[in-house]
Design an enzyme around this catalytic site. Structure first.
Site, PDB file in Angstrom:
ATOM      1  N   LYS A 181      67.315   5.499  46.559  1.00 57.96           N
ATOM      2  CA  LYS A 181      68.157   4.511  46.434  1.00 57.96           C
ATOM      3  C   LYS A 181      69.600   4.884  46.278  1.00 57.96           C
ATOM      4  O   LYS A 181      69.679   5.450  45.443  1.00 57.96           O
ATOM      5  CB  LYS A 181      67.553   3.439  45.488  1.00 57.96           C
ATOM      6  CG  LYS A 181      68.376   2.023  45.743  1.00 57.96           C
ATOM      7  CD  LYS A 181      68.041   1.012  46.522  1.00 57.96           C
ATOM      8  CE  LYS A 181      68.233  -0.281  46.521  1.00 57.96           C
ATOM      9  NZ  LYS A 181      69.748  -0.526  46.769  1.00 57.96           N
TER      10      LYS A 181
ATOM     11  N   CYS B  56      79.263   0.104  51.136  1.00 59.05           N
ATOM     12  CA  CYS B  56      78.878  -1.094  50.207  1.00 59.05           C
ATOM     13  C   CYS B  56      80.337  -1.227  49.533  1.00 59.05           C
ATOM     14  O   CYS B  56      81.283  -0.518  49.381  1.00 59.05           O
ATOM     15  CB  CYS B  56      77.914  -0.507  49.077  1.00 59.05           C
ATOM     16  SG  CYS B  56      76.305  -0.556  49.563  1.00 59.05           S
TER      17      CYS B  56
END
Length: 312
Positions: free
Chosen positions: A45, A131
């Site tokens: 992740k 992101c």
């Protein structure tokens, strides 16, 4: 038999498939399911400097026949969790380990990179430029000046081959400008594209309500609906980055879409939405489907057709 092996950052993968960062990879037990599957690799992740719980739920919703929408908010255990996992990872395993880092600012990325460099591990770093980083600013992949500045700082620190995760680009001029930046950095070994298509809005027809809670329902689109955007990005960077590899992500639900990613230029293929919906057993199915396609078409290895999409 068809040979699905490939290499990224100078490291061999037994086959081209692995998870997209964000799916089935937040906790060690999830990573173990990837190790036990028929994936060719695994990636963690995206880690921030400190642990994050992420956005309120519902923050992921499947869209049947189309894909998914999500606004996860980078839930993760903090970079030290993944650093400890990397330290105890069995590197004699045939699957190489990729580590995704997504600092909320350049300083956080520097501190995380320095920690991994100090540990001197055989894992491969992928820095997530897709992101949001600073409130009120675009994600780093859309701020070309800031992205080049980040690479000027991070590439010399990392030293060995590494990669970056990119948002989708939609303009030829942006492909050209981004590629010109990437080609300046010799140890930038691969680009991963695409992350989800940002700021879609899915609305329930009956209740007239947005399907996810964060950001007034705005979220990243993934799955089948983004396949052709993903293929365009893979091919655009394959053509523009002759000394680097491309990892394709987006819209893969079967061996057919995986074949198209390789045909567009991908050296490896990550899978997100379909993995979320079907689970890691999916890898054996898609792997077999791609093998069957290659055999039917007379291709013995990925090199036989990688990047060889024909144009009119």
């Amino acid at each position: 038999m068809a040979d699905l092996s490939t290499s990224i950052a100078g490291v061999k993968l037994p086959n081209l498939f692995f998870n997209a960062s964000g799916v089935c990879c937040q906790h060690e037990e999830e990573l173990k399911t990837l190790l036990d599957s028929e994936s060719g690799s695994l990636i963690t992740k995206s880690a921030t400097y400190e642990k994050r719980l992420g956005n309120p739920s519902p923050r992921y919703v499947p869209l049947p026949g189309l894909g998914s929408i999500n606004s996860m908010g980078l839930p993760n255990e903090g970079y030290e969790y993944y650093l400890e996992y990397a330290k105890k990872y069995d590197y004699t395993h045939e699957k190489p380990l990729f580590i995704s880092l997504s600092g909320l600012c350049l300083e956080d990325n520097v501190k995380m990179v320095e920690a991994f460099v100090t540990a001197d591990l055989p894992c491969i770093l992928e820095v997530n430029f897709s992101c949001p980083n600073v409130p009120g600013k675009p994600q780093l992949g859309y701020d070309l000046e800031a992205m080049e500045n980040a690479l000027n700082v991070l590439a010399p620190l990392i030293k060995k081959p590494f990669g970056i995760k990119l948002p989708p680009y939609f303009d030829i001029a942006h492909f050209d400008a981004a590629a010109a930046i990437f080609n300046k950095f010799d140890n930038l070994s691969f680009v991963t594209c695409i992350n989800s298509v940002g700021n879609g809005l899915a609305i329930d027809f009956e209740t007239e309500t947005a399907l996810i809670k964060p950001k007034d329902g705005f979220g990243g689109l993934g799955g089948t609906m983004v396949l052709h955007t993903a293929l365009a990005n893979v091919n655009a960077f394959y053509r523009r980055l002759p000394n680097k590899k491309v990892i394709g992500v987006g819209g893969v639900t079967s061996g057919k879409e995986a074949f198209l990613h390789v045909l567009a230029g991908a050296s490896a293929v990550q899978i997100g939405t379909q993995l979320k919906e079907e689970g890691p057993q999916m890898f054996s199915r898609i792997k077999k489907e791609l093998e069957d396609i290659m055999i039917a078409k007379g291709y013995k290895s990925l090199d036989d057709f990688r990047g060889k999409v024909k144009t009119l």
